[in-house]
Motif scaffolding. Structure first.
Motif, PDB file in Angstrom:
ATOM      1  N   CYS A 174      29.202  48.968  41.917  1.00  0.00           N
ATOM      2  CA  CYS A 174      30.365  48.042  41.896  1.00  0.00           C
ATOM      3  C   CYS A 174      31.404  48.796  41.294  1.00  0.00           C
ATOM      4  N   GLY A 175      31.304  49.474  40.249  1.00  0.00           N
ATOM      5  CA  GLY A 175      32.602  50.462  39.765  1.00  0.00           C
ATOM      6  C   GLY A 175      32.946  51.289  40.442  1.00  0.00           C
ATOM      7  N   CYS A 176      31.889  52.232  41.043  1.00  0.00           N
ATOM      8  CA  CYS A 176      32.509  53.148  42.065  1.00  0.00           C
ATOM      9  C   CYS A 176      33.118  52.763  43.173  1.00  0.00           C
ATOM     10  N   MET A 177      32.522  51.749  44.027  1.00  0.00           N
ATOM     11  CA  MET A 177      33.033  51.157  45.245  1.00  0.00           C
ATOM     12  C   MET A 177      34.104  50.517  45.004  1.00  0.00           C
ATOM     13  N   GLY A 178      34.305  50.125  43.919  1.00  0.00           N
ATOM     14  CA  GLY A 178      35.753  49.333  43.730  1.00  0.00           C
ATOM     15  C   GLY A 178      36.853  50.129  43.728  1.00  0.00           C
ATOM     16  N   TYR A 179      36.643  51.373  42.896  1.00  0.00           N
ATOM     17  CA  TYR A 179      37.698  52.391  42.922  1.00  0.00           C
ATOM     18  C   TYR A 179      37.758  53.309  43.932  1.00  0.00           C
ATOM     19  N   ALA A 180      36.814  53.159  44.731  1.00  0.00           N
ATOM     20  CA  ALA A 180      36.751  53.839  46.114  1.00  0.00           C
ATOM     21  C   ALA A 180      37.500  53.078  47.198  1.00  0.00           C
ATOM     22  N   TRP A 217      36.915  31.907  50.674  1.00  0.00           N
ATOM     23  CA  TRP A 217      35.729  31.027  50.245  1.00  0.00           C
ATOM     24  C   TRP A 217      34.620  31.967  49.532  1.00  0.00           C
ATOM     25  N   LEU A 218      34.485  33.461  50.116  1.00  0.00           N
ATOM     26  CA  LEU A 218      33.568  34.205  49.603  1.00  0.00           C
ATOM     27  C   LEU A 218      33.836  34.613  48.096  1.00  0.00           C
ATOM     28  N   LEU A 219      35.089  34.602  47.847  1.00  0.00           N
ATOM     29  CA  LEU A 219      35.632  34.748  46.675  1.00  0.00           C
ATOM     30  C   LEU A 219      35.295  33.618  45.629  1.00  0.00           C
ATOM     31  N   ASP A 220      35.543  32.508  46.164  1.00  0.00           N
ATOM     32  CA  ASP A 220      35.376  31.529  45.365  1.00  0.00           C
ATOM     33  C   ASP A 220      33.789  31.240  44.795  1.00  0.00           C
ATOM     34  N   VAL A 221      32.981  31.448  45.778  1.00  0.00           N
ATOM     35  CA  VAL A 221      31.522  31.652  45.578  1.00  0.00           C
ATOM     36  C   VAL A 221      31.209  32.392  44.317  1.00  0.00           C
ATOM     37  N   ALA A 222      31.928  33.782  44.571  1.00  0.00           N
ATOM     38  CA  ALA A 222      31.545  34.728  43.574  1.00  0.00           C
ATOM     39  C   ALA A 222      31.936  34.328  41.976  1.00  0.00           C
ATOM     40  N   ASN A 223      33.212  33.862  42.220  1.00  0.00           N
ATOM     41  CA  ASN A 223      33.850  33.463  40.911  1.00  0.00           C
ATOM     42  C   ASN A 223      32.998  32.147  40.331  1.00  0.00           C
ATOM     43  N   VAL A 224      32.597  31.397  41.010  1.00  0.00           N
ATOM     44  CA  VAL A 224      31.548  30.372  40.575  1.00  0.00           C
ATOM     45  C   VAL A 224      30.511  30.730  40.101  1.00  0.00           C
ATOM     46  N   LEU A 282      37.404  43.159  40.154  1.00  0.00           N
ATOM     47  CA  LEU A 282      37.717  43.026  41.481  1.00  0.00           C
ATOM     48  C   LEU A 282      37.681  41.660  42.142  1.00  0.00           C
ATOM     49  N   LEU A 283      36.928  40.757  41.447  1.00  0.00           N
ATOM     50  CA  LEU A 283      36.856  39.404  42.097  1.00  0.00           C
ATOM     51  C   LEU A 283      37.873  38.298  41.467  1.00  0.00           C
ATOM     52  N   THR A 284      38.489  38.970  40.256  1.00  0.00           N
ATOM     53  CA  THR A 284      39.291  38.003  39.682  1.00  0.00           C
ATOM     54  C   THR A 284      40.975  38.488  39.768  1.00  0.00           C
ATOM     55  N   GLY A 285      40.933  40.060  39.730  1.00  0.00           N
ATOM     56  CA  GLY A 285      42.278  40.769  39.802  1.00  0.00           C
ATOM     57  C   GLY A 285      42.857  40.646  41.242  1.00  0.00           C
ATOM     58  N   PHE A 286      42.491  40.289  42.111  1.00  0.00           N
ATOM     59  CA  PHE A 286      42.821  39.951  43.489  1.00  0.00           C
ATOM     60  C   PHE A 286      43.032  41.391  44.195  1.00  0.00           C
ATOM     61  N   GLY A 301      30.937  41.637  45.127  1.00  0.00           N
ATOM     62  CA  GLY A 301      31.801  42.302  44.870  1.00  0.00           C
ATOM     63  C   GLY A 301      31.355  43.834  45.502  1.00  0.00           C
ATOM     64  N   LEU A 302      30.238  44.058  45.265  1.00  0.00           N
ATOM     65  CA  LEU A 302      29.734  45.546  46.030  1.00  0.00           C
ATOM     66  C   LEU A 302      30.005  45.386  47.340  1.00  0.00           C
ATOM     67  N   SER A 303      29.811  44.435  47.997  1.00  0.00           N
ATOM     68  CA  SER A 303      29.934  44.321  49.813  1.00  0.00           C
ATOM     69  C   SER A 303      31.408  44.416  50.114  1.00  0.00           C
ATOM     70  N   LEU A 304      32.127  43.684  49.219  1.00  0.00           N
ATOM     71  CA  LEU A 304      33.501  43.593  49.700  1.00  0.00           C
ATOM     72  C   LEU A 304      34.121  45.046  49.376  1.00  0.00           C
TER      73      LEU A 304
END
Length: 370
Positions: free
Chosen positions: A191-197, A218-225, A207-211, A102-105
């Motif tokens: 994660c919170g700050c970079m998501g808002y940024a 596939w990376l999102l799938d890895v994160a959610n699993v 960030l990972l489930t709200g699309f 999530g942070l990297s994305l």
């Protein structure tokens, strides 16, 4: 409860027990909701990848909650904390995995935007957000932050399972708490700050489930699993104190009952008819309630708000004052009480914001359809 009983006694013991165990039940419900959201997100990510982002890719979260509940019925037969240490390690690794993704994305999206989105005063008025809603959302955010530190509800129970010295349990837990709180704070803030940024006013709840992100799917799938696996372990960690409390009380009330005391060892499991019946019933109840209230953000905010002040601040502060014999009216006593009152006000404000959001969500919600 034992710590409060030893240091404070009286009605505070009962109050602590009611708040702690009610909160742990709420956590179990919240984790069931969160796991279903992540499982549903895996399906949606695949659907978006195949059919494009124009397809709503709707599906119900109910089957995923039922699946999560079935897995928890199995793991709930593990008797105690000391036998699920490996599950905690797996959960911790999964937590690092999805937080890092999530942070990297978020960083990549911010770079691709050419700068920071949003503003220091958070979401802007208009576009469906009134000044009142902004206030409620802001207050709910305090509850979300408080929920992130819900480890305090089970800190002593975990310490109680650590083997006696060397080193002592208290020294181990002091070091573990410092490292874990520092690590959690850094990851959550980033994660919170970079998501808002990355998304500004359009940032999703998660960030990972709200699309906010669609690719790489596939990376999102890895994160959610990873989230789901983490929550499987976290559910057990938070429910073990409930299981232990009920089973201690039952054993004390009916010491000669074979239904309660008789066990059959099967690998890592110690099966008993009472444990199988009551723990399975508990999981079923939390699963059904989760189906009725699938508002993860609002539920999390409310849970954090209600439990934060009494369990994380009030009881620890009062026990510290009693144990260290801090003189009433001294500078230290005034500072501790000021901290406690300030956190009480934060909890009340966060609870008000979360309740307002839950009421808004209930106005448009149809049970078992989400």
């Amino acid at each position: 409860m034992d710590a409060v009983r030893s240091n404070l006694g009286g009605t505070k013991v009962l109050l602590c027990g009611v708040i702690q165990y009610a909160n742990l039940v709420g956590v179990a419900i919240g984790y069931t909701i969160a796991s279903s959201i992540s499982m549903k997100a895996v399906r949606r990510a695949g659907c978006f990848h195949v059919h494009g982002h124009g397809d709503p890719c709707r599906s119900s979260s109910t089957p995923y909650m039922i699946l999560f509940g079935l897995v928890q019925i199995l793991f709930s037969q593990i008797p105690d904390f000391d036998e699920i240490w490996w599950l905690s390690i797996v959960a911790a690794v999964m937590s690092f995995t999805y937080s890092s993704i999530g942070l990297s994305l978020g960083i990549v999206q911010t770079i691709s935007n050419g700068g920071f989105m949003g503003s220091l005063t958070s979401i802007s008025f208009g576009a469906g957000v009134s000044s009142t809603q902004k206030v409620w959302h802001t207050l709910q955010a305090f509850g979300d932050i408080a929920f992130a530190y819900s480890f305090s509800n089970i800190l002593i129970e975990i310490q109680d399972t650590i083997k006696a010295p060397p080193p002592s349990e208290s020294k181990v837990m002091q070091k573990a708490t410092c490292v874990s709180v520092a690590t959690t704070t850094i990851f959550y803030m980033l994660c919170g700050c970079m998501g808002y940024a990355a998304f500004g006013d359009n940032a999703p709840d998660n960030l990972l489930t709200g699309f906010g992100f669609y690719e790489p799917f596939w990376l999102l799938d890895v994160a959610n699993v990873a989230i789901v696996v983490h929550l499987v372990g976290a559910y057990q960690v938070f429910c073990q104190p409930i299981f232990a409390f009920v089973e201690r009380r039952a054993a004390a009330a009916w010491p000669d009952s074979a239904f309660i005391s008789r066990e059959l060892r099967v690998g890592p499991f110690a099966l008993s008819l009472f444990r199988l019946t009551w723990r399975s019933s508990f999981v079923c109840v939390t699963t059904v309630v989760a189906m009725l209230l699938p508002f993860f953000g609002d539920v999390v905010g409310l849970l954090g708000a209600v439990s934060f002040w009494p369990l994380t601040v009030y009881f620890p502060v009062e026990m510290y004052i009693k144990h260290r014999r801090v003189p009433r009216g001294s500078t230290r006593w005034i500072c501790l009480q000021t901290l406690s009152v300030t956190c009480l006000l934060v909890s009340i404000a966060a609870a008000a914001g979360s309740i307002a959001d839950v009421i808004d969500a209930l106005k448009v919600y149809r049970p078992f359809s989400g």
